[in-house]
Design an enzyme around this catalytic site. Structure first.
Site, PDB file in Angstrom:
ATOM      1  N   GLN A 130       0.849  -1.177   0.000  1.00  0.00           N
ATOM      2  CA  GLN A 130       0.000   0.000   0.000  1.00  0.00           C
ATOM      3  C   GLN A 130       0.890   1.232   0.000  1.00  0.00           C
ATOM      4  O   GLN A 130       1.617   1.466   0.966  1.00  0.00           O
ATOM      5  CB  GLN A 130      -0.821  -0.039   1.284  1.00  0.00           C
ATOM      6  CG  GLN A 130      -2.138   0.605   1.209  1.00  0.00           C
ATOM      7  CD  GLN A 130      -2.915   0.382   2.496  1.00  0.00           C
ATOM      8  OE1 GLN A 130      -2.360  -0.012   3.504  1.00  0.00           O
ATOM      9  NE2 GLN A 130      -4.196   0.660   2.465  1.00  0.00           N
ATOM     10  N   TYR A 132       0.811   4.743   0.413  1.00  0.00           N
ATOM     11  CA  TYR A 132       0.107   5.958   0.831  1.00  0.00           C
ATOM     12  C   TYR A 132       1.093   6.990   1.366  1.00  0.00           C
ATOM     13  O   TYR A 132       1.245   8.066   0.827  1.00  0.00           O
ATOM     14  CB  TYR A 132      -0.896   5.650   1.958  1.00  0.00           C
ATOM     15  CG  TYR A 132      -2.142   4.898   1.583  1.00  0.00           C
ATOM     16  CD1 TYR A 132      -2.325   4.349   0.325  1.00  0.00           C
ATOM     17  CD2 TYR A 132      -3.159   4.729   2.522  1.00  0.00           C
ATOM     18  CE1 TYR A 132      -3.490   3.654   0.015  1.00  0.00           C
ATOM     19  CE2 TYR A 132      -4.322   4.042   2.214  1.00  0.00           C
ATOM     20  CZ  TYR A 132      -4.482   3.501   0.964  1.00  0.00           C
ATOM     21  OH  TYR A 132      -5.631   2.828   0.671  1.00  0.00           O
ATOM     22  N   SER A 133       1.751   6.622   2.504  1.00  0.00           N
ATOM     23  CA  SER A 133       2.552   7.610   3.245  1.00  0.00           C
ATOM     24  C   SER A 133       3.762   8.074   2.445  1.00  0.00           C
ATOM     25  O   SER A 133       4.354   7.329   1.681  1.00  0.00           O
ATOM     26  CB  SER A 133       3.047   7.009   4.557  1.00  0.00           C
ATOM     27  OG  SER A 133       1.974   6.522   5.292  1.00  0.00           O
ATOM     28  N   SER A 165       4.926  -1.104   4.119  1.00  0.00           N
ATOM     29  CA  SER A 165       5.020  -2.490   4.593  1.00  0.00           C
ATOM     30  C   SER A 165       4.938  -3.421   3.392  1.00  0.00           C
ATOM     31  O   SER A 165       4.203  -3.146   2.446  1.00  0.00           O
ATOM     32  CB  SER A 165       3.870  -2.819   5.544  1.00  0.00           C
ATOM     33  OG  SER A 165       3.857  -1.913   6.619  1.00  0.00           O
ATOM     34  N   GLU A 248     -11.820  -3.205   5.257  1.00  0.00           N
ATOM     35  CA  GLU A 248     -10.827  -3.643   6.225  1.00  0.00           C
ATOM     36  C   GLU A 248     -11.540  -3.796   7.553  1.00  0.00           C
ATOM     37  O   GLU A 248     -11.408  -2.974   8.431  1.00  0.00           O
ATOM     38  CB  GLU A 248      -9.730  -2.586   6.298  1.00  0.00           C
ATOM     39  CG  GLU A 248      -8.360  -3.155   6.474  1.00  0.00           C
ATOM     40  CD  GLU A 248      -8.135  -3.736   7.846  1.00  0.00           C
ATOM     41  OE1 GLU A 248      -8.511  -4.914   8.040  1.00  0.00           O
ATOM     42  OE2 GLU A 248      -7.602  -3.039   8.707  1.00  0.00           O
TER      43      GLU A 248
HETATM   44  C1  LIG Z   1       4.504  -0.386  11.505  1.00  0.00           C
HETATM   45  C2  LIG Z   1       4.038   0.593  10.490  1.00  0.00           C
HETATM   46  C3  LIG Z   1       3.610   0.144   9.246  1.00  0.00           C
HETATM   47  C4  LIG Z   1       3.203   1.040   8.269  1.00  0.00           C
HETATM   48  N1  LIG Z   1       2.820   0.585   7.042  1.00  0.00           N
HETATM   49  C5  LIG Z   1       2.477   1.477   6.065  1.00  0.00           C
HETATM   50  C6  LIG Z   1       2.138   1.042   4.758  1.00  0.00           C
HETATM   51  O1  LIG Z   1       2.170  -0.150   4.470  1.00  0.00           O
HETATM   52  N2  LIG Z   1       1.815   1.962   3.819  1.00  0.00           N
HETATM   53  C7  LIG Z   1       1.767   3.280   4.113  1.00  0.00           C
HETATM   54  O2  LIG Z   1       1.446   4.069   3.244  1.00  0.00           O
HETATM   55  N3  LIG Z   1       2.091   3.743   5.351  1.00  0.00           N
HETATM   56  C8  LIG Z   1       2.433   2.862   6.325  1.00  0.00           C
HETATM   57  N4  LIG Z   1       2.779   3.318   7.579  1.00  0.00           N
HETATM   58  C9  LIG Z   1       2.776   4.750   7.817  1.00  0.00           C
HETATM   59  C10 LIG Z   1       1.686   5.234   8.737  1.00  0.00           C
HETATM   60  O3  LIG Z   1       0.450   5.227   8.085  1.00  0.00           O
HETATM   61  C11 LIG Z   1       2.096   6.629   9.210  1.00  0.00           C
HETATM   62  O4  LIG Z   1       3.282   6.503   9.972  1.00  0.00           O
HETATM   63  C12 LIG Z   1       1.052   7.269  10.077  1.00  0.00           C
HETATM   64  O5  LIG Z   1      -0.101   7.537   9.330  1.00  0.00           O
HETATM   65  C13 LIG Z   1       1.573   8.572  10.709  1.00  0.00           C
HETATM   66  O6  LIG Z   1       2.156   9.391   9.758  1.00  0.00           O
HETATM   67  P1  LIG Z   1       3.621  10.003   9.999  1.00  0.00           P
HETATM   68  O7  LIG Z   1       4.521   8.903  10.366  1.00  0.00           O
HETATM   69  O8  LIG Z   1       3.958  10.829   8.838  1.00  0.00           O
HETATM   70  O9  LIG Z   1       3.462  10.905  11.280  1.00  0.00           O
HETATM   71  P2  LIG Z   1       2.851  12.390  11.280  1.00  0.00           P
HETATM   72  O10 LIG Z   1       1.558  12.397  10.584  1.00  0.00           O
HETATM   73  O11 LIG Z   1       3.898  13.366  10.903  1.00  0.00           O
HETATM   74  O12 LIG Z   1       2.584  12.516  12.839  1.00  0.00           O
HETATM   75  C14 LIG Z   1       3.588  12.867  13.802  1.00  0.00           C
HETATM   76  C15 LIG Z   1       2.892  13.049  15.140  1.00  0.00           C
HETATM   77  O13 LIG Z   1       1.944  14.120  15.013  1.00  0.00           O
HETATM   78  C16 LIG Z   1       0.658  13.690  15.361  1.00  0.00           C
HETATM   79  N5  LIG Z   1      -0.342  14.341  14.528  1.00  0.00           N
HETATM   80  C17 LIG Z   1      -0.404  14.434  13.177  1.00  0.00           C
HETATM   81  N6  LIG Z   1      -1.529  15.038  12.793  1.00  0.00           N
HETATM   82  C18 LIG Z   1      -2.207  15.349  13.921  1.00  0.00           C
HETATM   83  C19 LIG Z   1      -3.443  15.979  14.191  1.00  0.00           C
HETATM   84  N7  LIG Z   1      -4.239  16.422  13.226  1.00  0.00           N
HETATM   85  N8  LIG Z   1      -3.792  16.110  15.472  1.00  0.00           N
HETATM   86  C20 LIG Z   1      -3.011  15.682  16.469  1.00  0.00           C
HETATM   87  N9  LIG Z   1      -1.855  15.079  16.290  1.00  0.00           N
HETATM   88  C21 LIG Z   1      -1.448  14.919  15.021  1.00  0.00           C
HETATM   89  C22 LIG Z   1       0.676  12.204  15.136  1.00  0.00           C
HETATM   90  O14 LIG Z   1      -0.299  11.565  15.909  1.00  0.00           O
HETATM   91  C23 LIG Z   1       2.078  11.825  15.546  1.00  0.00           C
HETATM   92  O15 LIG Z   1       2.139  11.638  16.928  1.00  0.00           O
HETATM   93  C24 LIG Z   1       3.201   2.416   8.557  1.00  0.00           C
HETATM   94  C25 LIG Z   1       3.623   2.871   9.812  1.00  0.00           C
HETATM   95  C26 LIG Z   1       4.055   1.984  10.764  1.00  0.00           C
HETATM   96  C27 LIG Z   1       4.510   2.483  12.081  1.00  0.00           C
END
Ligand SMILES: Cc1cc2nc3c(=O)[nH]c(=O)nc-3n(C[C@H](O)[C@H](O)[C@H](O)COP(=O)(O)OP(=O)(O)OC[C@H]3O[C@@H](n4cnc5c(N)ncnc54)[C@H](O)[C@@H]3O)c2cc1C
Ligand SMILES: Cc1cc2nc3c(=O)[nH]c(=O)nc-3n(C[C@H](O)[C@H](O)[C@H](O)COP(=O)(O)OP(=O)(O)OC[C@H]3O[C@@H](n4cnc5c(N)ncnc54)[C@H](O)[C@@H]3O)c2cc1C
Lengths: 397, 378
Positions: A130, A132-133, A165, A248
């Site tokens: 997937q 996305y990020s 992932s 999902e």
């Molecule tokens: C084990 C694991 C597997 C993953 N697998 C995939 C995958 O297969 N495909 C994929 O695309 N992504 C994947 N991800 C990514 C995951 O979706 C993102 O890490 C997650 O959505 C958070 O985004 P970020 O890491 O950019 O953190 P950010 O969005 O930058 O967040 C940083 C901090 O700010 C906080 N924050 C952000 N926005 C807000 C808000 N509006 N209000 C309050 N707090 C906020 C967050 O909660 C966090 O604590 C995976 C992540 C992990 C840990």
């Protein structure tokens, strides 16, 4: 109020149980559950397992029969997850394909897409990831910068994905890319089905804090896709994502059942670990903390069943799932944290020197990913407050 | 699989809510605190008219012969409206015990009157110096022929000055850890006791010290076997604690609702305070606590009604969690309301005080966690 399963559901369970006993990898039920270390062997092992599931008709039970599924009811899916957790079955390598992309294509994909992808998804021949990020778009996916630009017949894709992932094991990617810019940033995003084995796609490993390599960076440099690879409408990928989320529906259930099982192990741990000759579980303070964890764990399980009842009656899942996700991830983290506390100073000994099983340290470290991946705890709290209680949305949204 | 209250149960909830809202909801408690019990009297009579007091009583004794789960929505509504009274002690302690351990004569005497709402029963357990431990029960009842002679003082008796009947825990012979204790049904209008009102932090809770001086009742008043009071009491504790969870959840539900509503309309810095995540996330946690407590409580009552193997662990753990969550939710709701949250005018303080009352009612949170640990064979 009725916690029983129907005869048909019990029958389903026993058929699956019997199948698992006969088909799990050799020695699995006796505890030989270590997966190969080497990436290639790991991938092969899990692909073989999925093939076996497919041959038994157990790979994608929720899919319609005509696509190789079983038309399973939601309750049957729950039972399936319970049984898989019970035998600690090998992970499903094509989780993304089976639980997300597949059902979405079946619902809104073109005939050509169904023909091209569905069967291979089922057999494990083609594994999906997937995309996305991105470095600058995590919680806020509307900020993605990866672009797809039309060039004659082709769409040319450029950008970077991160935390992908299965990326290193995957053959195909369900990719979000920006195809146009609008004031409403959800608009202009398009979903592409992209081949990972092409010159313009490069995958680099990311090592997690638990020492494992489950996710990756994926670079797209003039990677190519075609009109036929677009899911839904151009610029309307957001709607596709919502469709996908609706499918999902049992992933959190599987996490909850796993937590329940791990809690059982945790109780055993507290019985085995001793201080001054007495099991820690006899210590009054430990008992207090453990009952608290037990209660909240039970509460999370029961919430799940209550929300499931709502889903069954309403016909589709609602925002209550955010509560399940918040609770299971936070509780898992807290339980493993306390498990390490109970180890005392020897808790820092790990791998072959671990005093108990090194999985306590490992799962503790792994648990930090659970409150981030799949939507962080903060985002779940926003959803609970905004969608369930109707509080105003954050600024900027 | 169906983990929800039935349609009938939800419909009954609606009619109780409609009735209580129509009668002023928490205004009833406020009148009562001011010393005007008339609106409470009217409400209690109305609730009895709706059939709330008859729910779990067998048909033979003029009840509706429904289960503990049918009591859940009613208790939640009573907790929401913050109604004063000892319906909990009457309906969820005395009724199940009289039904199970009472003689035919006792059942005929008490159950129909409770069903129509004309009799309340309270629990007289604590003593001035003691806690809930059985060794602390000093009030004695000596057997003289067919009479019991009761001497001693009970403390913090809910509605000790007004309840129709005391379910009294007394020492009938020497012993430790629950040996030699008995439960006795003592009707207030048939005896003479000295009472002293005790001021309660939760002003909707009327407490009294009740002194028995050579009070004579018949041995026919003993509930169940003599000297078996402690184990009978344990059965009662399962019922009352499951029911107590429902009562608390009603209050929690109202607190979450009013706090969320306030956060939507209160504007500071040019926006509703519900947009600030310090507020928003706290409310999300309150809601999550509430729903967790509700799930635990529904399950606990289901386990009680169906006599499930894990009923003790389910009830004790639900009780501990819910009490703590109630205090937490009430405290947060005050904070989120700002200055007005600190006032007498707002209902938050009523719920907070009730939560603190329940915190240690019939045992502490630690006590119930320990009981859960024992029930889990830890
Ligand atoms: C084990 C694991 C597997 C993953 N697998 C995939 C995958 O297969 N495909 C994929 O695309 N992504 C994947 N991800 C990514 C995951 O979706 C993102 O890490 C997650 O959505 C958070 O985004 P970020 O890491 O950019 O953190 P950010 O969005 O930058 O967040 C940083 C901090 O700010 C906080 N924050 C952000 N926005 C807000 C808000 N509006 N209000 C309050 N707090 C906020 C967050 O909660 C966090 O604590 C995976 C992540 C992990 C840990
Ligand atoms: C005991 C007491 C004595 C007082 N004495 C005086 C006095 O002598 N003179 C006087 O003028 N005032 C006095 N006050 C008023 C006091 O200063 C205000 O109550 C206080 O500033 C909060 O304002 P508010 O009550 O309007 O709540 P609000 O500002 O409406 O706040 C409601 C809730 O929203 C939160 N909130 C508000 N803005 C934000 C934000 N930006 N981010 C996150 N959360 C936010 C608050 O923390 C609170 O939880 C007194 C108050 C009390 C309780």
């Amino acid at each position: 109020m009725d916690f029983s399963f129907t005869k048909k559901e019990e029958k389903f369970r026993s058929v699956l149980r019997e199948w698992l006993e006969q088909n799990l990898p050799e020695g699995w039920l006796e505890g030989k559950t270590a997966l190969p270390e080497d990436n290639r062997e790991y991938s092969q092992f899990l692909r073989n397992w999925q093939k076996k599931l497919y041959e038994g008709g157990w790979a994608a039970i929720a899919w319609p029969k005509q696509y190789g599924g079983r038309d399973a009811t939601l309750m049957e899916e729950i039972i399936y997850q319970q049984e898989m957790v019970r035998v600690k079955a090998p992970p499903l390598i094509n989780y993304v394909g089976i639980h997300m992309v597949g059902p979405t294509l079946i619902q809104i994909g073109t005939e050509e897409q169904k023909h091209k992808y569905i069967e291979k998804m089922l057999t494990g021949e083609e594994v999906w990831c997937q995309g996305y990020s991105e470095p600058n778009a995590g919680s806020d996916l509307t900020a993605i910068k990866t672009t797809a630009v039309k060039d004659g017949e082709r769409w040319i894709i450029n950008g970077q994905k991160v935390w992908t992932s299965f990326g290193h094991l995957a053959d195909k990617c369900f990719l979000l890319a920006r195809t146009s810019n609008h004031e409403k940033r959800q608009k202009g995003i398009t979903v592409f089905l992209v081949d990972m084995h092409q010159p313009g796609v490069e995958t680099r490993p990311i090592i997690q804090m638990d020492g494992e390599h489950d996710f990756n960076e994926v670079y797209f440099n003039d990677a190519v896709a075609y009109d036929a690879d677009i899911v839904g409408e151009i610029d309307e990928g957001w709607k596709v994502m919502i469709t996908l989320l609706m499918h999902e529906r049992t992933g959190i259930g599987a996490q909850l059942f796993t937590l329940e099982q791990q809690f059982g192990d945790f109780v055993e741990l507290a019985k085995e670990l001793q201080e001054n000759g007495s099991p820690l579980i006899k210590d009054p303070l430990v008992r207090q903390k453990m009952v608290d964890l037990y209660t909240r764990n039970r509460g999370a399980q029961l919430n799940y069943y209550r929300n499931l009842t709502t889903t069954l009656k309403r016909g589709y899942p609602g925002a209550e799932g955010s509560m399940d996700k918040l609770l299971v991830s936070e509780l898992t983290k807290e339980m493993f944290s306390y498990a390490l506390t109970l180890h005392g100073h020897q808790g820092v000994l790990w791998k072959e020197d671990a005093i108990m099983d090194s999985s306590w340290q490992k799962n503790y470290l792994y648990s930090f990913g659970m409150t981030i991946g799949g939507g962080t705890s903060e985002i779940q709290r926003n959803t609970i407050a905004e969608r369930i209680l109707g509080l105003p949305k954050d600024m900027g949204r | 699989m169906d983990f929800s209250l039935s349609q009938e149960q939800e419909m009954f909830r609606s009619s109780v809510r409609k009735f209580l809202d129509g009668n002023g909801s928490t205004q009833i408690a406020r009148d009562f605190i001011r010393g005007d019990g008339s609106s409470l009297e009217k409400a209690l009579a109305g609730l009895a008219g709706l059939g709330c007091t008859a729910i779990t009583i067998p048909e033979k004794y003029e009840g509706a012969e429904l289960g503990s789960l049918d009591l859940v929505p009613v208790l939640e509504e009573l907790g929401r409206a913050h109604l004063p009274g000892i319906y909990l002690e009457t309906l969820a302690f005395s009724v199940p015990l009289i039904e199970k351990y009472g003689t035919e004569q006792q059942r005929q005497k008490y159950l129909p009157q409770i069903a129509t709402g004309s009799r309340t029963v309270t629990l007289a357990w604590l003593e001035p110096k003691g806690g809930y431990h059985p060794n602390e029960v000093q009030t004695s009842a000596s057997i003289e022929g067919t009479s019991l002679v009761i001497n001693g003082t009970k403390s913090s008796v809910p509605e000790g000055e007004t309840a129709d009947t005391y379910l009294l825990l007394v020492r009938t012979s020497d012993g430790t850890d629950g040996e030699g204790l008995s439960l006795v049904l003592v009707d207030r209008d048939e005896i003479k006791v000295k009472t002293r009102k005790q001021k309660s932090f939760d002003e909707t809770r009327m407490l009294a010290e009740v002194t028995f001086e050579k009070v004579i009742v018949s041995t026919d008043c003993v509930l169940g076997e003599i000297n078996q009071g402690w184990s009978i009491l344990q059965e009662g504790l399962l019922h009352i604690n499951a029911a107590l969870c429902s009562l608390m959840i009603g209050g929690m539900d109202r607190l979450v609702e009013m706090t969320a509503e306030y956060a939507k309309i209160r504007v500071q810095f040019g926006q509703p305070i519900g947009r600030f995540q310090a507020i928003k996330h706290r409310i999300a946690d309150m809601k999550t606590d509430l729903e967790t407590a509700r799930s635990l409580s529904y399950y606990a009552t289901w386990a009680l009604e169906t006599n499930a193997a894990d009923r003790e662990a389910a009830i004790f753990s639900a009780r501990a969690f819910t009490t703590e969550a109630y205090i937490r939710i009430a405290s947060h709701s005050i904070q989120i309301h700002g200055g007005i949250g600190f006032t007498e005018e707002l209902d938050c303080q009523l719920y907070l005080k009730r939560a603190r009352y329940y915190e240690n009612y019939l045992g502490s949170i630690q006590h119930y966690r320990e009981k859960a640990a024992v029930a889990l064979n830890w």
